[in-house]
Design a protein around this motif. Structure first.
Motif, PDB file in Angstrom:
ATOM      1  N   SER A  92       0.859  -1.181   0.000  1.00 32.50           N
ATOM      2  CA  SER A  92       0.000   0.000   0.000  1.00 32.50           C
ATOM      3  C   SER A  92       0.896   1.231   0.000  1.00 32.50           C
ATOM      4  N   GLU A  93       0.284   2.388   0.056  1.00 32.07           N
ATOM      5  CA  GLU A  93       1.060   3.637   0.120  1.00 32.07           C
ATOM      6  C   GLU A  93       1.979   3.687   1.340  1.00 32.07           C
ATOM      7  N   SER A  94       1.603   3.009   2.419  1.00 32.28           N
ATOM      8  CA  SER A  94       2.429   3.013   3.628  1.00 32.28           C
ATOM      9  C   SER A  94       3.326   1.773   3.730  1.00 32.28           C
ATOM     10  N   SER A  95       3.190   0.835   2.811  1.00 34.13           N
ATOM     11  CA  SER A  95       3.999  -0.387   2.808  1.00 34.13           C
ATOM     12  C   SER A  95       4.435  -0.649   1.380  1.00 34.13           C
ATOM     13  N   LYS A  96       5.611  -0.123   1.013  1.00 31.57           N
ATOM     14  CA  LYS A  96       6.014  -0.082  -0.388  1.00 31.57           C
ATOM     15  C   LYS A  96       7.199  -0.963  -0.749  1.00 31.57           C
ATOM     16  N   GLU A  97       7.741  -1.732   0.189  1.00 33.10           N
ATOM     17  CA  GLU A  97       8.974  -2.442  -0.115  1.00 33.10           C
ATOM     18  C   GLU A  97       8.981  -3.849   0.460  1.00 33.10           C
ATOM     19  N   ALA A  98       9.602  -4.758  -0.282  1.00 34.77           N
ATOM     20  CA  ALA A  98       9.788  -6.133   0.177  1.00 34.77           C
ATOM     21  C   ALA A  98      11.119  -6.638  -0.364  1.00 34.77           C
ATOM     22  N   LEU A  99      11.586  -7.733   0.215  1.00 32.64           N
ATOM     23  CA  LEU A  99      12.784  -8.419  -0.255  1.00 32.64           C
ATOM     24  C   LEU A  99      12.345  -9.760  -0.817  1.00 32.64           C
ATOM     25  N   TYR A 100      12.901 -10.136  -1.955  1.00 32.77           N
ATOM     26  CA  TYR A 100      12.642 -11.432  -2.573  1.00 32.77           C
ATOM     27  C   TYR A 100      13.995 -12.098  -2.754  1.00 32.77           C
ATOM     28  N   GLU A 101      14.192 -13.215  -2.079  1.00 31.19           N
ATOM     29  CA  GLU A 101      15.451 -13.947  -2.211  1.00 31.19           C
ATOM     30  C   GLU A 101      15.201 -15.213  -3.008  1.00 31.19           C
ATOM     31  N   TYR A 102      16.088 -15.452  -3.969  1.00 32.47           N
ATOM     32  CA  TYR A 102      15.985 -16.618  -4.831  1.00 32.47           C
ATOM     33  C   TYR A 102      17.330 -17.334  -4.835  1.00 32.47           C
ATOM     34  N   VAL A 103      17.343 -18.628  -4.791  1.00 28.04           N
ATOM     35  CA  VAL A 103      18.516 -19.495  -4.694  1.00 28.04           C
ATOM     36  C   VAL A 103      19.250 -19.159  -3.388  1.00 28.04           C
ATOM     37  N   PHE A 104      18.836 -19.788  -2.323  1.00 24.26           N
ATOM     38  CA  PHE A 104      19.354 -19.443  -1.001  1.00 24.26           C
ATOM     39  C   PHE A 104      20.880 -19.525  -0.921  1.00 24.26           C
ATOM     40  N   GLY A 105      21.498 -20.498  -1.582  1.00 27.25           N
ATOM     41  CA  GLY A 105      22.955 -20.622  -1.543  1.00 27.25           C
ATOM     42  C   GLY A 105      23.664 -19.481  -2.253  1.00 27.25           C
ATOM     43  N   ASP A 106      23.119 -19.054  -3.382  1.00 25.57           N
ATOM     44  CA  ASP A 106      23.733 -17.968  -4.158  1.00 25.57           C
ATOM     45  C   ASP A 106      23.266 -16.590  -3.715  1.00 25.57           C
ATOM     46  N   ARG A 107      22.160 -16.551  -2.991  1.00 21.60           N
ATOM     47  CA  ARG A 107      21.610 -15.317  -2.428  1.00 21.60           C
ATOM     48  C   ARG A 107      21.331 -14.236  -3.472  1.00 21.60           C
ATOM     49  N   TRP A 108      20.526 -14.600  -4.463  1.00 20.66           N
ATOM     50  CA  TRP A 108      20.066 -13.584  -5.400  1.00 20.66           C
ATOM     51  C   TRP A 108      18.958 -12.812  -4.695  1.00 20.66           C
ATOM     52  N   GLU A 109      19.286 -11.615  -4.219  1.00 16.72           N
ATOM     53  CA  GLU A 109      18.322 -10.792  -3.491  1.00 16.72           C
ATOM     54  C   GLU A 109      17.790  -9.698  -4.395  1.00 16.72           C
ATOM     55  N   HIS A 110      16.482  -9.556  -4.370  1.00 12.88           N
ATOM     56  CA  HIS A 110      15.794  -8.563  -5.192  1.00 12.88           C
ATOM     57  C   HIS A 110      15.025  -7.619  -4.275  1.00 12.88           C
ATOM     58  N   LYS A 111      15.172  -6.339  -4.520  1.00 18.05           N
ATOM     59  CA  LYS A 111      14.340  -5.354  -3.825  1.00 18.05           C
ATOM     60  C   LYS A 111      13.088  -5.172  -4.663  1.00 18.05           C
ATOM     61  N   ILE A 112      11.938  -5.318  -4.029  1.00 15.75           N
ATOM     62  CA  ILE A 112      10.656  -5.111  -4.703  1.00 15.75           C
ATOM     63  C   ILE A 112      10.091  -3.788  -4.214  1.00 15.75           C
ATOM     64  N   LEU A 113       9.896  -2.867  -5.135  1.00 16.43           N
ATOM     65  CA  LEU A 113       9.352  -1.553  -4.806  1.00 16.43           C
ATOM     66  C   LEU A 113       7.960  -1.420  -5.408  1.00 16.43           C
ATOM     67  N   PHE A 114       6.969  -1.269  -4.555  1.00 19.19           N
ATOM     68  CA  PHE A 114       5.593  -1.029  -5.007  1.00 19.19           C
ATOM     69  C   PHE A 114       5.521   0.416  -5.464  1.00 19.19           C
ATOM     70  N   GLU A 115       5.079   0.638  -6.721  1.00 17.13           N
ATOM     71  CA  GLU A 115       5.063   1.987  -7.279  1.00 17.13           C
ATOM     72  C   GLU A 115       3.674   2.609  -7.317  1.00 17.13           C
ATOM     73  N   GLU A 116       2.677   1.862  -7.811  1.00 26.38           N
ATOM     74  CA  GLU A 116       1.336   2.442  -7.888  1.00 26.38           C
ATOM     75  C   GLU A 116       0.294   1.392  -8.243  1.00 26.38           C
ATOM     76  N   ILE A 117      -0.970   1.791  -8.081  1.00 25.27           N
ATOM     77  CA  ILE A 117      -2.115   0.976  -8.489  1.00 25.27           C
ATOM     78  C   ILE A 117      -2.764   1.685  -9.667  1.00 25.27           C
ATOM     79  N   LEU A 118      -3.023   0.927 -10.725  1.00 26.43           N
ATOM     80  CA  LEU A 118      -3.585   1.481 -11.953  1.00 26.43           C
ATOM     81  C   LEU A 118      -4.810   0.666 -12.369  1.00 26.43           C
TER      82      LEU A 118
END
Length: 186
Positions: A92-118
Motif C-alpha cells: 500500500s502507500e504506507s507499505s512499499k517495499e519487500a525483499l525477494y530472495e531466490y537461490v538461497f545458496g547464491d543469495r540472489w536478493e531482489h528489492k521489490i518496490l511497489f510503485e502504484e495501483i492502476l
C-alpha cells in the motif's frame, strides 16, 4: 481459482549487489498472491523456477516482518504460505517495499518496490513487463561473485573454455521487455 481483478499493481524489481543495475518494471493483477508474484518475477528476470525462494515483508496489520514462501520453515520458524497471501493485504502507500530472495545458496536478493495501483487495461494480458535493463545473470553461476567472474571471462576472446552456466550467445547488456511475457503459457 477464478480471479477477478479490477486494478494492476506496478512494481520495480531490482537485483541487489550488481552494478550497473539489473531491474524490471512489471504490472500484475491486484488479486495476485505472493506465489503468483514469484512466477511473474521469475519470468521477468529470466530465472527458471528451479530453486527455493522467499519474500520478506512488513505485515502492515501486525507491524512485524514476515517471511512468505512455499518452503518449509527452518528451526521451527513459521513460514507463511505464499498462495494464501494477497499482495493487496501487504502492499500500500504506507507499505512499499519487500525483499525477494531466490537461490538461497547464491543469495540472489531482489528489492521489490511497489510503485502504484492502476486500472486494468482490458486490451492487455497480465502480467506485463513494461521496462528493464540488462540481462539477468545465469541462474547457477555462483551468485554475485560468480557472475562477476563470468563477466570478466566474457571479455576475454581467447578463453577457450566458457562457463557451463552461460549460453554461448549470452550478452549481459541485452534485455527486451516485450519478450518477457510474449508467451503466457507458463
Amino acid at each position: 481459482m477464478l480471479k477477478s481483478s479490477t486494478h494492476a499493481y506496478q512494481f520495480k524489481i531490482i537485483l541487489e549487489g550488481i552494478k550497473p543495475l539489473i531491474w524490471r518494471r512489471i504490472q500484475v493483477p491486484d488479486d495476485y498472491t505472493f506465489g503468483d508474484l514469484h512466477h511473474a518475477i521469475q519470468k521477468a528476470m529470466g530465472w527458471n523456477l528451479c530453486h527455493m525462494h522467499q519474500f520478506t515483508i512488513m505485515n502492515p496489520t501486525k507491524r512485524k516482518k514476515e517471511d512468505i514462501s512455499s518452503a518449509e520453515g527452518c528451526d521451527n520458524e513459521p513460514i507463511i504460505e505464499e498462495y494464501g497471501q494477497l499482495l493487496s493485504s501487504y502492499f500500500s502507500e504506507s507499505s512499499k517495499e519487500a525483499l525477494y530472495e531466490y537461490v538461497f545458496g547464491d543469495r540472489w536478493e531482489h528489492k521489490i518496490l511497489f510503485e502504484e495501483i492502476l486500472p486494468l487495461d482490458p486490451s492487455k494480458e497480465y502480467p506485463i513487463c513494461l521496462a528493464g535493463e540488462r540481462a539477468c545473470p545465469p541462474e547457477d553461476c555462483g551468485g554475485i561473485l560468480g557472475y562477476e567472474d563470468l563477466l570478466e571471462n566474457l571479455k576475454d576472446p581467447d578463453l577457450e573454455e566458457r562457463s557451463e552456466c552461460v549460453e554461448e550467445d549470452f550478452d549481459p547488456e541485452v534485455f527486451d521487455p516485450q519478450s518477457v511475457f510474449a508467451s503466457q503459457d507458463d
